[in-house]
Design an enzyme around this catalytic site. Structure first.
Site, short mmCIF file in Angstrom:
data_model
loop_
_atom_site.label_atom_id
_atom_site.label_comp_id
_atom_site.label_asym_id
_atom_site.label_seq_id
_atom_site.Cartn_x
_atom_site.Cartn_y
_atom_site.Cartn_z
N CYS A 113 13.53 -1.39 3.39
CA CYS A 113 13.75 -1.55 1.96
C CYS A 113 15.25 -1.49 1.64
O CYS A 113 15.97 -2.42 1.99
CB CYS A 113 12.94 -0.52 1.17
N HIS A 218 7.82 -1.42 2.96
CA HIS A 218 7.81 -0.03 3.43
C HIS A 218 6.72 0.16 4.49
O HIS A 218 5.63 0.67 4.18
CB HIS A 218 7.56 0.93 2.25
N GLU A 220 6.43 2.31 6.76
CA GLU A 220 6.08 3.73 7.01
C GLU A 220 4.86 4.16 6.20
O GLU A 220 4.17 5.09 6.58
CB GLU A 220 7.29 4.64 6.73
#
Ligand code: MN
Length: 246
Positions: A113, A218, A220
């Site tokens: 990001c 994102h 994660e």
């Protein structure tokens, strides 16, 4: 003790007004899950010890967070923003210096990001200060700041042939989207690895042998539901293992 886990430095979010460093736990969780050792780096140019920090880590993860100061990519701040987005000049300066040195040293980098935007700016490129400024969005109008929790993917990206596509093993996939800025002009060393249907750059990678890639989404927050996204972290950990110092 024998060290087996490659050390992955994760930059923190410096909240200057509150005097705090913060980080979503999803970042160290994803690094741990991929076999790396998560190490937090205090992203603040009050600690300008870039050589020393790099000597502690085998790979670098540039985390998400604030907007980058427009003057750092030679622009005046755009007056048309309807919302006040946070910035952190001290974090910007720390991450840009650390990233430049990591690139010089061949330390593998994964940007997420803001981390994509940081990589672009560190290499001399520019950003759209808001995706609404990017001409392409006027015809498609994809919502890039999703009205959904981060674990839900919301829009499609199409991957160009290259390192990222090889890692993910797909030519398109659904990703989450929690950004209001995007890459504009890329430095010649970076290539576009993925695009949204409105033309917004969703991933970039360094051309050549060194491992440096970044995605605008994102991953994660997607690793628990989409194993392809974990492959991004595994690729970073594997590159870190190859290049690490004894
Ligand atoms: Mn997006």
């Amino acid at each position: 003790m024998t060290r087996t886990r490659p050390r992955v430095g994760i930059t923190t979010t410096l909240e200057e007004a509150r005097g705090q460093h913060e980080i979503w736990r999803a970042y160290p969780d994803a690094v741990e899950r991929a076999g790396g050792l998560p190490v937090f780096l205090p992203a603040d140019d009050a600690y300008p010890h870039y050589e020393e920090y790099l000597s502690l880590i085998d790979g670098l993860l540039l985390s998400g967070g604030q907007d980058i100061l427009p003057s750092l990519y030679r622009q005046e701040p755009w007056g048309g923003l309807t919302e006040t987005w946070p910035m952190s000049p001290k974090r910007d300066r720390f991450e840009i210096q650390l990233t430049k040195l990591a690139l010089e040293r061949g330390v593998p980098i994964l940007g997420l990001c803001r981390g994509l935007q940081l990589l672009v700016v560190a290499l001399g490129g520019t950003l759209w200060q808001d995706v609404s400024l990017s001409g392409a969005t006027k015809t498609k109008q994809i919502r890039h700041f999703q009205n959904l929790a981060a674990q839900w993917p919301s829009h499609q990206v199409t991957l160009n042939p290259g390192r990222l596509r090889a890692i993910l093993g797909e030519s398109s996939l659904l990703v989450n989207s929690l950004h209001h800025q995007s890459a504009d002009r890329l430095p010649p060393t970076l290539m576009v690895s993925a695009l949204a249907a409105d033309g917004v750059v969703e991933a970039v990678e360094l051309q050549g042998e060194s491992f440096a890639l970044a995605v605008q989404w994102h991953p994660e927050h997607l690793v628990k539901t989409d194993p392809r996204q974990l492959a991004l972290f595994t690729a970073l950990v594997e590159a870190a293992a190859q290049g690490r110092r004894p």
